[in-house]
Design an enzyme around this catalytic site. Structure first.
Site, mmCIF file in Angstrom:
data_model
loop_
_atom_site.group_PDB
_atom_site.id
_atom_site.type_symbol
_atom_site.label_atom_id
_atom_site.label_comp_id
_atom_site.label_asym_id
_atom_site.label_seq_id
_atom_site.Cartn_x
_atom_site.Cartn_y
_atom_site.Cartn_z
ATOM 1 N N GLY A 1 0.829 -1.209 0.000
ATOM 2 C CA GLY A 1 0.000 0.000 0.000
ATOM 3 C C GLY A 1 0.858 1.253 0.000
ATOM 4 O O GLY A 1 1.930 1.293 -0.619
ATOM 5 N N ILE B 1 2.610 2.847 2.459
ATOM 6 C CA ILE B 1 3.965 2.778 3.047
ATOM 7 C C ILE B 1 4.819 1.771 2.270
ATOM 8 O O ILE B 1 5.983 2.010 1.993
ATOM 9 C CB ILE B 1 3.932 2.406 4.551
ATOM 10 C CG1 ILE B 1 3.030 3.358 5.329
ATOM 11 C CG2 ILE B 1 5.343 2.456 5.135
ATOM 12 C CD1 ILE B 1 2.927 3.066 6.817
ATOM 13 N N ARG C 1 -5.287 4.126 9.821
ATOM 14 C CA ARG C 1 -6.336 4.881 10.543
ATOM 15 C C ARG C 1 -7.143 5.757 9.594
ATOM 16 O O ARG C 1 -6.640 6.220 8.579
ATOM 17 C CB ARG C 1 -5.668 5.808 11.566
ATOM 18 C CG ARG C 1 -5.185 5.108 12.767
ATOM 19 C CD ARG C 1 -4.903 6.107 13.872
ATOM 20 N NE ARG C 1 -3.603 6.755 13.779
ATOM 21 C CZ ARG C 1 -3.230 7.741 14.581
ATOM 22 N NH1 ARG C 1 -4.048 8.213 15.492
ATOM 23 N NH2 ARG C 1 -2.032 8.262 14.473
ATOM 24 N N ASN D 1 -6.079 -5.718 12.659
ATOM 25 C CA ASN D 1 -4.675 -5.890 12.268
ATOM 26 C C ASN D 1 -4.001 -7.065 12.962
ATOM 27 O O ASN D 1 -3.033 -7.626 12.444
ATOM 28 C CB ASN D 1 -3.902 -4.596 12.489
ATOM 29 C CG ASN D 1 -4.174 -3.586 11.382
ATOM 30 O OD1 ASN D 1 -4.858 -3.908 10.404
ATOM 31 N ND2 ASN D 1 -3.664 -2.374 11.531
ATOM 32 N N ILE E 1 5.791 -2.187 11.067
ATOM 33 C CA ILE E 1 5.288 -0.801 11.066
ATOM 34 C C ILE E 1 3.786 -0.779 11.371
ATOM 35 O O ILE E 1 3.247 0.207 11.870
ATOM 36 C CB ILE E 1 5.547 -0.114 9.691
ATOM 37 C CG1 ILE E 1 7.031 -0.154 9.336
ATOM 38 C CG2 ILE E 1 5.051 1.323 9.708
ATOM 39 C CD1 ILE E 1 7.391 0.601 8.042
ATOM 40 N N ASN F 1 0.101 -0.859 12.780
ATOM 41 C CA ASN F 1 -0.377 -0.365 14.081
ATOM 42 C C ASN F 1 -1.532 -1.192 14.633
ATOM 43 O O ASN F 1 -2.245 -1.823 13.849
ATOM 44 C CB ASN F 1 -0.843 1.080 13.915
ATOM 45 C CG ASN F 1 0.309 2.047 14.071
ATOM 46 O OD1 ASN F 1 1.089 1.927 15.017
ATOM 47 N ND2 ASN F 1 0.413 2.994 13.160
ATOM 48 N N ARG G 1 9.760 13.566 13.825
ATOM 49 C CA ARG G 1 8.686 14.574 13.909
ATOM 50 C C ARG G 1 9.086 15.688 14.872
ATOM 51 O O ARG G 1 8.938 16.875 14.582
ATOM 52 C CB ARG G 1 7.389 13.910 14.395
ATOM 53 C CG ARG G 1 6.757 13.097 13.302
ATOM 54 C CD ARG G 1 5.369 12.579 13.670
ATOM 55 N NE ARG G 1 4.793 11.992 12.472
ATOM 56 C CZ ARG G 1 4.084 10.873 12.438
ATOM 57 N NH1 ARG G 1 3.824 10.197 13.535
ATOM 58 N NH2 ARG G 1 3.614 10.417 11.298
ATOM 59 N N HIS H 1 4.312 3.687 20.983
ATOM 60 C CA HIS H 1 3.979 4.516 19.826
ATOM 61 C C HIS H 1 2.509 4.891 19.931
ATOM 62 O O HIS H 1 1.638 4.192 19.478
ATOM 63 C CB HIS H 1 4.231 3.722 18.544
ATOM 64 C CG HIS H 1 4.055 4.525 17.292
ATOM 65 N ND1 HIS H 1 4.566 5.790 17.125
ATOM 66 C CD2 HIS H 1 3.443 4.232 16.123
ATOM 67 C CE1 HIS H 1 4.264 6.230 15.910
ATOM 68 N NE2 HIS H 1 3.578 5.305 15.286
HETATM 69 N N1 APR Z 1 -0.897 -9.839 3.743
HETATM 70 C C1 APR Z 1 -0.287 -8.904 2.989
HETATM 71 N N2 APR Z 1 -0.753 -7.659 2.819
HETATM 72 C C2 APR Z 1 -1.904 -7.335 3.417
HETATM 73 C C3 APR Z 1 -2.602 -8.266 4.229
HETATM 74 C C4 APR Z 1 -2.062 -9.560 4.379
HETATM 75 N N3 APR Z 1 -2.640 -10.483 5.123
HETATM 76 N N4 APR Z 1 -3.729 -7.654 4.690
HETATM 77 C C5 APR Z 1 -3.726 -6.393 4.192
HETATM 78 N N5 APR Z 1 -2.634 -6.206 3.422
HETATM 79 C C6 APR Z 1 -2.246 -5.044 2.641
HETATM 80 C C7 APR Z 1 -3.448 -4.299 2.038
HETATM 81 O O1 APR Z 1 -3.996 -4.997 0.930
HETATM 82 C C8 APR Z 1 -2.817 -2.973 1.654
HETATM 83 O O2 APR Z 1 -2.325 -2.963 0.312
HETATM 84 O O3 APR Z 1 -1.622 -4.055 3.414
HETATM 85 C C9 APR Z 1 -1.631 -2.853 2.640
HETATM 86 C C10 APR Z 1 -1.744 -1.658 3.566
HETATM 87 O O4 APR Z 1 -1.621 -0.514 2.796
HETATM 88 P P1 APR Z 1 -2.441 0.831 3.075
HETATM 89 O O5 APR Z 1 -3.873 0.492 3.244
HETATM 90 O O6 APR Z 1 -2.056 1.818 2.020
HETATM 91 O O7 APR Z 1 -1.891 1.287 4.507
HETATM 92 P P2 APR Z 1 -0.507 2.030 4.859
HETATM 93 O O8 APR Z 1 -0.733 3.499 4.878
HETATM 94 O O9 APR Z 1 0.589 1.490 4.026
HETATM 95 O O10 APR Z 1 -0.349 1.593 6.399
HETATM 96 C C11 APR Z 1 -0.148 0.248 6.763
HETATM 97 O O11 APR Z 1 1.100 0.803 8.741
HETATM 98 O O12 APR Z 1 1.471 2.849 9.852
HETATM 99 C C12 APR Z 1 0.718 1.673 9.806
HETATM 100 O O13 APR Z 1 -1.370 2.405 10.733
HETATM 101 C C13 APR Z 1 -0.735 1.963 9.547
HETATM 102 O O14 APR Z 1 -1.469 -0.227 10.159
HETATM 103 C C14 APR Z 1 -1.229 0.634 9.068
HETATM 104 C C15 APR Z 1 -0.027 0.106 8.261
#
Ligand code: APR
Length: 312
Positions: free
Chosen positions: A13, A15, A86, A99, A122, A124, A155, A179
């Protein structure tokens, strides 16, 4: 010829994508960007786009997108962002039940397919997620770290540089604890070119910046509608780089404590040294009475989170 390093990224995603491009641009090694089967094509497309960006930069990158954990075989580092971020109005703890399920399946797969990797979590709520990762993989504490302090310290450094009219290069801050909103920015170890910030800025300004740092993630969620991604990725990449290059950098990270700072069986943000052996040392520093009390509040909060996780 030395073997190329391999960096696995679980979660492709916001990050995950930023982690991939940073790792490729710094030529840290080959990158495997993994997501769930429904997002496999998305991960593949992102990988191609980034490879093409690296071609423009003249960087030799090898990035693949996949949903197959077997591709993590031989990974030196795995960074985990799998999970949901979030939305405005949510705390990190609100993500716990959803999560936790995700991190459990991710941890099983990492244990099976990348048994020698250093894992940086990373997702949360960080302190509970990284605790679960260690528990399920059974990896030693030296190889399971949480990225939080690096980000929280950055930060704080940003706010301090702006307030002092100083270069951020000269600002060095330390943020300890969990955190979350109970994190502990340590003014006694925060300096601008070695000069304690308490001698440079009025206490009221420092107090306001401490508060803003503790709420720093929430400020961004409110503005963007999702959580931050550039700085969290930069924090984790600096940890991975210190490991891959044996730099022995001192970084504030969520580390598994075994008596350090008076805490046992808990992940909390403390300064550690990251080198070729992973976490080579927990650096124990003397804290003021107020800082100790804040750390205790933070530890209490992390323990409550771990107790809630244990029931799920
Ligand atoms: N296996 C692999 N990837 C997964 C799984 C899984 N079982 N479940 C979800 N994902 C993937 C989602 O499909 C998505 O592409 O994790 C990715 C998360 O990406 P975003 O939704 O863009 O979230 P992001 O901003 O990257 O944050 C991820 O890090 O800082 C923390 O709070 C934040 O918990 C969150 C995490």
């Amino acid at each position: 010829m030395p073997k190329r390093k391999k960096i696995g990224l679980v979660g492709a995603g916001n990050i995950g994508g930023e982690l991939a491009i940073l790792a490729a641009r710094r030529e840290l090694g080959d990158v495997v960007l993994l997501d769930i089967p429904d997002k496999e094509d998305f991960a593949k497309g992102k990988a191609l786009d980034m490879m093409q960006a690296c071609a423009l930069d003249g960087r030799d990158a090898n990035i693949v997108g996949t949903s197959d954990y077997a591709q993590l075989a031989g990974a030196d580092v795995v960074i985990v962002t799998a999970g949901v971020p979030r939305k405005p109005g949510m705390s990190r703890d609100d993500l716990l039940s959803i999560n936790l399920k995700i991190i459990r399946s991710v941890a099983e797969n990492i244990g099976k397919h990348a048994p020698d990797a250093l894992v940086i979590v990373i997702s949360n709520p960080l302190d509970a997620m990284v605790y679960e990762m260690k528990k399920i993989t059974g990896f030693p504490r030296e190889r399971v770290l949480g990225m939080a302090g690096a980000l929280d310290s950055a930060r704080f450094e940003c706010f301090l540089a702006e307030a002092a009219g100083a270069s951020v290069k000269d600002v060095s801050a330390l943020v300890l604890g969990g955190h979350g909103d109970t994190m502990v920015p340590c003014l006694s170890y925060t300096t601008i070119k070695g000069i304690p910030v308490t001698k440079l800025l009025p206490q009221a300004d420092l107090d306001a910046m401490v508060k803003r740092t503790a709420m720093g993630g929430g400020e961004i969620v409110k503005l963007m509608g999702t959580s931050a991604y550039y700085a969290p990725a930069a924090g984790a990449i600096s940890m991975a780089e210190s490991y891959l290059k044996g730099q022995r950098r001192t970084v504030a990270c969520a580390a598994y404590l075994q008596g350090e700072y008076g805490y046992e069986d808990i992940y909390m943000g403390v300064p550690i040294v990251i080198g070729a052996g992973g976490m080579e040392k927990v650096v124990e520093i003397e804290l003021s009475g107020a800082e100790k009390a804040m750390l205790e509040t933070s530890a209490k909060h992390v323990k409550e989170l771990l107790a809630a996780a244990a029931k799920l």
